[in-house]
Design an enzyme around this catalytic site. Structure first.
Site, PDB file in Angstrom:
ATOM      1  N   ARG A 125       0.280  -0.872  -0.147  1.00 23.46           N
ATOM      2  CA  ARG A 125      -0.649   0.154  -0.086  1.00 23.46           C
ATOM      3  C   ARG A 125       0.848   1.152   0.140  1.00 23.46           C
ATOM      4  O   ARG A 125       0.696   2.755   0.413  1.00 23.46           O
ATOM      5  CB  ARG A 125      -1.187   0.001   1.533  1.00 23.46           C
ATOM      6  CG  ARG A 125      -1.802  -1.114   1.712  1.00 23.46           C
ATOM      7  CD  ARG A 125      -3.682  -0.964   2.044  1.00 23.46           C
ATOM      8  NE  ARG A 125      -4.105  -2.270   2.159  1.00 23.46           N
ATOM      9  CZ  ARG A 125      -4.112  -2.213   2.995  1.00 23.46           C
ATOM     10  NH1 ARG A 125      -3.766  -2.332   3.807  1.00 23.46           N
ATOM     11  NH2 ARG A 125      -5.035  -3.725   2.979  1.00 23.46           N
ATOM     12  N   LYS A 147       2.625  11.490 -10.742  1.00 23.38           N
ATOM     13  CA  LYS A 147       1.792  10.852 -11.977  1.00 23.38           C
ATOM     14  C   LYS A 147       1.988   9.988 -11.959  1.00 23.38           C
ATOM     15  O   LYS A 147       3.320   9.413 -12.816  1.00 23.38           O
ATOM     16  CB  LYS A 147       1.381  11.415 -12.905  1.00 23.38           C
ATOM     17  CG  LYS A 147       0.272  12.436 -12.889  1.00 23.38           C
ATOM     18  CD  LYS A 147      -0.118  13.165 -13.920  1.00 23.38           C
ATOM     19  CE  LYS A 147      -1.358  13.958 -14.376  1.00 23.38           C
ATOM     20  NZ  LYS A 147      -1.712  14.986 -15.368  1.00 23.38           N
ATOM     21  N   GLU A 189       8.428  19.422 -24.435  1.00 28.80           N
ATOM     22  CA  GLU A 189       8.093  20.450 -23.006  1.00 28.80           C
ATOM     23  C   GLU A 189       8.612  21.250 -21.699  1.00 28.80           C
ATOM     24  O   GLU A 189       7.951  22.325 -21.769  1.00 28.80           O
ATOM     25  CB  GLU A 189       8.126  18.948 -22.335  1.00 28.80           C
ATOM     26  CG  GLU A 189       8.111  18.133 -22.900  1.00 28.80           C
ATOM     27  CD  GLU A 189       5.925  17.535 -22.048  1.00 28.80           C
ATOM     28  OE1 GLU A 189       5.423  17.978 -21.954  1.00 28.80           O
ATOM     29  OE2 GLU A 189       4.923  16.371 -23.117  1.00 28.80           O
ATOM     30  N   LYS A 231       6.868  23.142 -12.972  1.00 31.39           N
ATOM     31  CA  LYS A 231       5.778  22.129 -12.536  1.00 31.39           C
ATOM     32  C   LYS A 231       5.733  22.154 -11.531  1.00 31.39           C
ATOM     33  O   LYS A 231       4.685  21.798 -10.650  1.00 31.39           O
ATOM     34  CB  LYS A 231       6.865  20.831 -13.465  1.00 31.39           C
ATOM     35  CG  LYS A 231       5.773  20.103 -12.703  1.00 31.39           C
ATOM     36  CD  LYS A 231       6.026  18.509 -13.843  1.00 31.39           C
ATOM     37  CE  LYS A 231       4.639  17.847 -13.860  1.00 31.39           C
ATOM     38  NZ  LYS A 231       4.651  16.215 -14.186  1.00 31.39           N
ATOM     39  N   GLU A 241      -4.973  17.698  -9.542  1.00 33.51           N
ATOM     40  CA  GLU A 241      -5.608  18.143 -11.307  1.00 33.51           C
ATOM     41  C   GLU A 241      -7.058  18.510 -10.737  1.00 33.51           C
ATOM     42  O   GLU A 241      -7.597  18.335 -12.264  1.00 33.51           O
ATOM     43  CB  GLU A 241      -6.015  17.248 -12.390  1.00 33.51           C
ATOM     44  CG  GLU A 241      -4.663  18.350 -13.759  1.00 33.51           C
ATOM     45  CD  GLU A 241      -4.801  17.396 -14.963  1.00 33.51           C
ATOM     46  OE1 GLU A 241      -3.688  16.580 -14.712  1.00 33.51           O
ATOM     47  OE2 GLU A 241      -5.133  16.816 -15.878  1.00 33.51           O
ATOM     48  N   ARG A 246      -3.363  22.617 -13.008  1.00 40.95           N
ATOM     49  CA  ARG A 246      -2.328  21.445 -13.275  1.00 40.95           C
ATOM     50  C   ARG A 246      -3.247  21.209 -14.585  1.00 40.95           C
ATOM     51  O   ARG A 246      -1.643  20.949 -15.276  1.00 40.95           O
ATOM     52  CB  ARG A 246      -2.870  20.461 -12.461  1.00 40.95           C
ATOM     53  CG  ARG A 246      -1.683  19.137 -12.896  1.00 40.95           C
ATOM     54  CD  ARG A 246      -0.956  17.805 -11.616  1.00 40.95           C
ATOM     55  NE  ARG A 246      -0.669  17.268 -12.665  1.00 40.95           N
ATOM     56  CZ  ARG A 246       0.476  16.367 -11.641  1.00 40.95           C
ATOM     57  NH1 ARG A 246       0.641  16.339 -10.375  1.00 40.95           N
ATOM     58  NH2 ARG A 246       1.424  15.627 -12.203  1.00 40.95           N
ATOM     59  N   ASN A 250      -1.133  20.321 -19.662  1.00 42.23           N
ATOM     60  CA  ASN A 250      -1.356  19.740 -20.539  1.00 42.23           C
ATOM     61  C   ASN A 250      -1.810  20.662 -21.943  1.00 42.23           C
ATOM     62  O   ASN A 250      -2.762  20.073 -23.020  1.00 42.23           O
ATOM     63  CB  ASN A 250      -3.050  19.088 -20.364  1.00 42.23           C
ATOM     64  CG  ASN A 250      -3.279  17.473 -19.238  1.00 42.23           C
ATOM     65  OD1 ASN A 250      -1.730  17.433 -18.780  1.00 42.23           O
ATOM     66  ND2 ASN A 250      -4.165  17.706 -18.388  1.00 42.23           N
ATOM     67  N   HIS A 253      -1.541  18.595 -25.278  1.00 45.57           N
ATOM     68  CA  HIS A 253      -1.874  17.264 -25.127  1.00 45.57           C
ATOM     69  C   HIS A 253      -2.805  16.839 -25.435  1.00 45.57           C
ATOM     70  O   HIS A 253      -3.157  15.954 -26.557  1.00 45.57           O
ATOM     71  CB  HIS A 253      -1.346  16.908 -24.153  1.00 45.57           C
ATOM     72  CG  HIS A 253      -0.450  17.016 -23.251  1.00 45.57           C
ATOM     73  ND1 HIS A 253       0.718  17.966 -23.553  1.00 45.57           N
ATOM     74  CD2 HIS A 253       0.864  15.773 -22.573  1.00 45.57           C
ATOM     75  CE1 HIS A 253       1.369  17.785 -22.580  1.00 45.57           C
ATOM     76  NE2 HIS A 253       1.621  16.487 -22.334  1.00 45.57           N
ATOM     77  N   HIS A 257      -2.418  13.961 -27.532  1.00 45.90           N
ATOM     78  CA  HIS A 257      -2.711  13.027 -28.051  1.00 45.90           C
ATOM     79  C   HIS A 257      -3.873  12.398 -29.345  1.00 45.90           C
ATOM     80  O   HIS A 257      -3.148  10.313 -29.780  1.00 45.90           O
ATOM     81  CB  HIS A 257      -3.462  12.286 -26.964  1.00 45.90           C
ATOM     82  CG  HIS A 257      -4.499  11.295 -26.918  1.00 45.90           C
ATOM     83  ND1 HIS A 257      -4.101  10.555 -25.436  1.00 45.90           N
ATOM     84  CD2 HIS A 257      -5.815  10.735 -27.316  1.00 45.90           C
ATOM     85  CE1 HIS A 257      -3.826   8.750 -25.557  1.00 45.90           C
ATOM     86  NE2 HIS A 257      -5.664   9.091 -26.052  1.00 45.90           N
ATOM     87  N   HIS A 271       6.219  11.361 -27.900  1.00 42.98           N
ATOM     88  CA  HIS A 271       5.262  12.080 -27.533  1.00 42.98           C
ATOM     89  C   HIS A 271       5.614  13.357 -27.472  1.00 42.98           C
ATOM     90  O   HIS A 271       4.617  14.627 -27.513  1.00 42.98           O
ATOM     91  CB  HIS A 271       5.443  11.483 -25.811  1.00 42.98           C
ATOM     92  CG  HIS A 271       4.580  12.316 -24.785  1.00 42.98           C
ATOM     93  ND1 HIS A 271       3.172  12.456 -25.041  1.00 42.98           N
ATOM     94  CD2 HIS A 271       4.781  13.729 -24.154  1.00 42.98           C
ATOM     95  CE1 HIS A 271       2.291  12.782 -24.084  1.00 42.98           C
ATOM     96  NE2 HIS A 271       3.319  13.763 -23.343  1.00 42.98           N
TER      97      HIS A 271
HETATM   98  N1  GLY Z   1       2.435  15.394 -17.538  1.00 40.16           N
HETATM   99  C1  GLY Z   1       1.399  16.666 -16.875  1.00 40.16           C
HETATM  100  C2  GLY Z   1       1.568  16.257 -15.445  1.00 40.16           C
HETATM  101  O1  GLY Z   1       2.399  15.977 -14.266  1.00 40.16           O
HETATM  102  O2  GLY Z   1       0.189  16.663 -14.827  1.00 40.16           O
END
Ligand code: GLY
Length: 372
Positions: A125, A147, A189, A231, A241, A246, A250, A253, A257, A271
Site C-alpha cells: 500500500r 503521476k 516540454e 511544475k 488536477e 495542473r 496539458n 496534449h 494525443h 510524445h
Molecule cells: N505531465 C503532466 C502532469 O504531470 O500533470
C-alpha cells in the site's frame, strides 16, 4: 546547482538539479539509503540502455558506501508499462523484502519512472521511491509531480495513481548520451512551460533554445530549473488536477494525443513531437477564436520549427480527416461525458482551460490544417 522544493503538505520533497549528481548518488540520496546494507540490497530499476550506461558506476559508488544494488532491468519502450511487467516488478520487490519505509530507485526515462512509481504506490500500500530521470522529458516533466501509471489495451496511462517521489535527482550530464531526436522531443516540454505560463522564459528560449539543444551546461541547467520550478509550483497548488491549475500542463496534449493515436503511438511521432505540434495547433486555434494574436501563434510555431520539431500538420502525411482526429480525442482520459476541455492561449505565457469548444469546429479547423 538548483534545489527546488515541491511544497506538498505532509509530503514535501526536493528536486536537485546538479551536474554530476548521479556520480555522487550515495551521498546525495543518503537519507533514502539508510535502511539498506547488512545484506539488504538497494532496489534499482532501469531499462537495458540506462543499465548498460550507468549501472557499473552506481555499483562502484554504493560498494564504496558499504551498500550493494540489486537491479531489475526492463526492455526500453512503452511495453514495459504493462500489467505483466508490473506484476514481475512487484513480486521482485516483495521477494527483496521491501518495507514501507524503503525507497526504490528509478533510473531511466518516463517509462521507468511511471512503472516504478506505480509499483511503489501499490506494494504494501505504498513504499518510497527516488526518481533518477535520464531523459530531458523525464527531467522536466514526468519525474516531478507524482503521476504514475501503466498502459492497458484500453489506452495509455489509464491505470495509475498519484504517488509522489521522496526525492528527484536530475543530472544534466546524463543527457550527453541522449539521442538527438529524444533531446528535441524533451525540449518540446520545456517550450511548453514558456508558452503556458512564462512569456519571459519563452522569449529566452527563442533566443537561447539552440544552446539548450546543444546541451551547453549553463543554458541546459537554466532551462531544466525554470521548467521544474514551474511544475513544482503548479503541482503544489493542484496535486490531483482537480482545479484548472495542473491541467495547464496539458497544453498541446489533447491535439497531441489524437496525433499519437492516429500514428499508432509509434516511433513515427514521439510524445514530445506530438505535444510540439499540438501546441502549434492550440495556438492557431486560439488565434482562430480571436483570443491570441495571429503573430503570436506564428511565434509559437516558429520556435517549435526552429527546434527541429514538427510544426505543420500536413507535414505528417496523415491519411485521415479532422473528424477522425476528433474521434481519437473523445477517448482522451480528460474527456468528460459530453465535452472535452481544451488548453488554449490568451497570450504567449497565458494558457487557460476552455470548456466551450465545439468539436465540430475543431474538426473543421483540423481539416483546414491538413489541407493547408
Ligand atoms: N505531465 C503532466 C502532469 O504531470 O500533470
Amino acid at each position: 546547482m538548483a534545489v527546488i522544493a515541491v511544497a506538498l503538505a505532509g509530503r514535501p520533497y526536493r528536486v536537485v538539479i546538479e551536474e554530476g549528481v548521479l556520480g555522487r548518488l550515495a551521498e546525495a540520496a543518503a537519507p533514502f539509503l539508510s535502511g539498506y546494507g547488512a545484506g539488504r540490497p538497494v532496489p534499482f530499476v532501469a531499462d537495458t540502455n540506462t543499465h548498460r550506461i550507468f549501472a557499473a558506476g552506481i555499483d562502484t559508488q554504493l560498494a564504496a558506501a558499504g551498500l550493494a544494488a540489486e537491479w531489475f532491468v526492463v526492455a526500453p519502450g512503452e511495453d514495459a508499462k504493462s500489467w505483466a511487467v508490473l506484476e514481475k516488478l512487484c513480486d521482485w520487490l516483495l521477494a527483496l523484502g521491501v518495507t514501507r519505509k524503503d525507497h526504490v530507485f528509478a533510473l531511466g526515462g518516463g517509462v521507468v519512472g511511471d512503472l516504478v512509481g506505480f509499483a511503489c504506490a501499490v506494494v504494501k500500500r505504498g513504499c518510497g521511491f527516488v526518481q533518477l530521470p535520464t531523459t530531458l522529458l523525464a527531467q522536466v516533466d514526468s519525474s516531478v509531480g507524482g503521476k504514475t501509471a501503466i498502459n492497458t489495451a484500453a489506452g495509455k496511462n489509464l491505470i495509475g495513481a498519484f504517488h509522489q517521489p521522496a526525492q528527484v535527482l536530475i543530472d544534466p550530464l546524463v543527457l550527453a548520451s541522449l539521442p538527438e531526436r529524444e533531446m528535441r522531443a524533451g525540449y518540446a516540454e520545456v517550450l511548453k512551460y514558456g508558452l503556458l505560463g512564462d512569456a519571459a522564459f519563452f522569449a529566452w528560449l527563442e533566443a537561447s533554445g539552440n544552446k539548450v539543444l546543444a546541451r551547453e551546461p549553463q543554458a541546459l541547467e537554466q532551462a531544466i530549473a525554470t521548467s521544474v520550478a514551474m511544475k513544482a509550483r503548479i503541482v503544489a497548488e493542484d496535486e490531483r488536477e482537480t482545479e484548472d491549475r495542473r491541467a495547464l500542463l496539458n497544453l498541446g496534449h489533447t491535439f497531441g494525443h489524437a496525433l499519437e493515436a492516429e500514428t499508432g503511438f509509434s516511433d513515427r511521432l514521439l510524445h514530445g513531437e506530438a505535444v510540439a505540434l499540438g501546441m502549434v495547433l492550440a495556438a492557431r486555434y486560439s488565434a482562430r477564436r480571436g483570443e491570441l494574436a495571429v503573430a503570436d501563434a506564428a511565434r509559437a510555431a516558429t520556435a517549435i520549427a526552429a527546434a527541429g520539431l514538427p510544426s505543420e500538420l500536413r507535414g505528417l502525411g496523415l491519411a485521415c480527416d479532422g473528424a477522425s482526429l476528433v474521434e481519437h480525442m473523445r477517448h482522451d482520459k480528460k474527456a468528460e461525458a459530453t465535452t472535452l476541455p481544451f488548453l488554449l492561449l490568451r497570450g504567449l505565457g497565458e494558457a487557460y482551460v476552455a470548456r466551450d469548444v465545439d468539436l465540430g469546429d475543431i474538426a473543421a479547423f483540423l481539416d483546414a490544417e491538413l489541407a493547408a
